[in-house]
Design a protein around this motif. Structure first.
Motif, mmCIF file in Angstrom:
data_model
loop_
_atom_site.group_PDB
_atom_site.id
_atom_site.type_symbol
_atom_site.label_atom_id
_atom_site.label_comp_id
_atom_site.label_asym_id
_atom_site.label_seq_id
_atom_site.Cartn_x
_atom_site.Cartn_y
_atom_site.Cartn_z
ATOM 1 N N ARG A 86 0.841 -1.198 0.000
ATOM 2 C CA ARG A 86 0.000 0.000 0.000
ATOM 3 C C ARG A 86 0.873 1.245 0.000
ATOM 4 O O ARG A 86 1.902 1.289 0.656
ATOM 5 N N LYS A 87 0.460 2.280 -0.709
ATOM 6 C CA LYS A 87 1.119 3.584 -0.708
ATOM 7 C C LYS A 87 0.105 4.613 -0.251
ATOM 8 O O LYS A 87 -0.922 4.761 -0.902
ATOM 9 N N PRO A 88 0.325 5.291 0.858
ATOM 10 C CA PRO A 88 1.443 5.145 1.779
ATOM 11 C C PRO A 88 1.328 3.841 2.562
ATOM 12 O O PRO A 88 0.234 3.296 2.696
ATOM 13 N N PRO A 89 2.457 3.379 3.088
ATOM 14 C CA PRO A 89 2.413 2.150 3.886
ATOM 15 C C PRO A 89 1.528 2.328 5.121
ATOM 16 O O PRO A 89 1.410 3.430 5.657
ATOM 17 N N VAL A 90 0.908 1.247 5.547
ATOM 18 C CA VAL A 90 0.019 1.284 6.707
ATOM 19 C C VAL A 90 0.471 0.216 7.696
ATOM 20 O O VAL A 90 0.659 -0.935 7.315
ATOM 21 N N SER A 91 0.669 0.629 8.958
ATOM 22 C CA SER A 91 1.030 -0.350 9.985
ATOM 23 C C SER A 91 -0.247 -0.944 10.567
ATOM 24 O O SER A 91 -1.296 -0.299 10.583
ATOM 25 N N MET A 92 -0.145 -2.164 11.048
ATOM 26 C CA MET A 92 -1.295 -2.855 11.620
ATOM 27 C C MET A 92 -0.856 -3.571 12.886
ATOM 28 O O MET A 92 0.265 -4.066 12.976
ATOM 29 N N LEU A 93 -1.759 -3.585 13.867
ATOM 30 C CA LEU A 93 -1.427 -4.174 15.160
ATOM 31 C C LEU A 93 -2.703 -4.640 15.850
ATOM 32 O O LEU A 93 -3.708 -3.930 15.849
#
Length: 165
Positions: A86-93
């Protein structure tokens, strides 16, 4: 279920050898527990966990941690597919987990999550706002008779990464 995710991500999921190697290198517990992705697309994902020596508890049923692993994976596959390249990168937690157990798991249990659209909406909202967004995904595990064994709620947090100056 129809596939509409990034082709590289789907190739990994659909190639049994590459996926098993991915599990062995990144999620060894899931590898040894024998977790399998049965189906996955932009709406839902089903993951199964077998009842075998590695997954059982002293009460002759599937250990709850193994059920949790399969439930989380059914939601996590949808999240990973939505953030992959994905652009922009997406963090997941994972930021929360709750569960209800309805029946003893004494055979193969299949967990299904159909919250792909809600996950993609949370990611889009994070990208638009620059703020973290959460979604509570539901995964229901059933036995071979179609009876509900357990129901999990996994809360995911998504945050678009801002470009560094």
């Amino acid at each position: 279920m129809t596939a509409q995710h990034h082709p590289g991500f789907l190739r990994l999921l659909r190639n049994p050898v590459r996926f098993r190697l991915y599990l062995l290198s990144r999620l060894p517990s899931a590898f040894f527990a024998g977790l399998r992705i049965d189906e996955a697309d932009d709406v839902g994902c089903s993951v199964s966990v077998p009842f075998k020596w590695f997954t059982r508890n002293p009460f002759r049923s599937t250990y709850f941690a193994c059920l949790s692993m399969a439930a989380e994976m059914s939601t996590g596959i949808l999240a990973m597919a939505a953030v992959y390249k994905r652009k922009p990168p997406v963090s997941m937690l994972v930021v929360g987990l709750s569960a209800n157990f309805h029946k003893k798991a004494t055979g193969r249990t299949v967990f299904v999550c159909v919250d792909g659209p809600a996950i993609r909406e949370a990611i889009a909202a994070s990208i638009a706002s620059g703020e973290a967004r959460q979604v509570k995904a539901r995964s229901v595990g059933t036995n071979s008779n179609g009876e509900i064994v357990a129901e999990f709620f996994i809360t995911w947090s998504f945050k678009a990464k801002t470009p560094s100056p």
